[in-house]
Design an enzyme around this catalytic site. Sequence first.
Site, PDB file in Angstrom:
ATOM      1  N   SER A  46      -2.171  -3.458   3.716  1.00  0.00           N
ATOM      2  CA  SER A  46      -1.424  -2.325   4.274  1.00  0.00           C
ATOM      3  C   SER A  46      -1.347  -2.339   5.791  1.00  0.00           C
ATOM      4  CB  SER A  46      -2.048  -1.004   3.816  1.00  0.00           C
ATOM      5  OG  SER A  46      -3.334  -0.835   4.372  1.00  0.00           O
ATOM      6  N   LYS A  68      -5.813   3.194   8.655  1.00  0.00           N
ATOM      7  CA  LYS A  68      -4.377   3.329   8.907  1.00  0.00           C
ATOM      8  C   LYS A  68      -4.168   3.658  10.392  1.00  0.00           C
ATOM      9  CE  LYS A  68      -3.386   3.311   4.383  1.00  0.00           C
ATOM     10  NZ  LYS A  68      -2.696   2.176   3.722  1.00  0.00           N
TER      11      LYS A  68
END
Length: 263
Positions: free
Chosen positions: A109, A169
């Site tokens: 990701s 993230k």
Amino acid sequence: MSDTEERRVGDPSAENEDGRQDGDWRMPSAYDPPPPPAPPFSWPTSPPFALDSQAPEHEFHHPLDRVTGRLPRRMRIAVDWIVTIVGAVAIVLAIKAWVVNPYRIPSSSMEPTLHCARPAPGCESRFSDRVLANRFIYHFRDPQRGDVIVFETPPAAKAKCGAGGTFVKRIVGLPGERLQIRLRRGAAYVYINGKRLEEPYIENDRRDIGPEETFKVPPGKYFVMGDNRSQSCDSRVWGPVPRQNVIGKVFMTYWPPQRISFR
């Protein structure tokens, strides 16, 4: 000059008061070894050791003296070592809990900013990146846009993405902002309060293809997204991250060696 002085000057075989002849600088025949080494966190109380005096026995002073003072010497040393090891472990755990903690990148990701290991889908490297997160920086300032953070996911993440726990993230939207996903030439771009966000860390082939959406970031929460937008399950799916869920800011990649860097 007296007879004694004449004998000392003229006769090389004349003896000094300590029994050695003039010109004889050898060490004394009787040499006492130094005392045994002290255990950690202790120090001798006897006067400094000298060659012409008998070596003193160590008498140790340390914070445990009042508790272990009546124990045999070997047991005092053993207790001192145990306390030292336990203290070292406690310091390491405290550093991990409040200062710096390591994490491994398990998925693609955040590619290509942070690598994961093949053969997992979308991973570019033989080894997953290991990163360090600063756990105390957000006690002094608020998280900022662009920070790569470690955080505990909200419960919806596990239900909608099939995984939960600790994620890594990038912060894209701040509390109170209006965030839009708009399509331009078949690729999705982020707009903050109507202005397009410059994101040089995203490669064009890693942008997703929509859908177009609009989000309002609530107070006290942060909108996070992965740099590999097409392979990231993030705030677009399960919502923004509460401030109290933020663990720390990623500031260093420390493994593998060729990937060592600061951010």
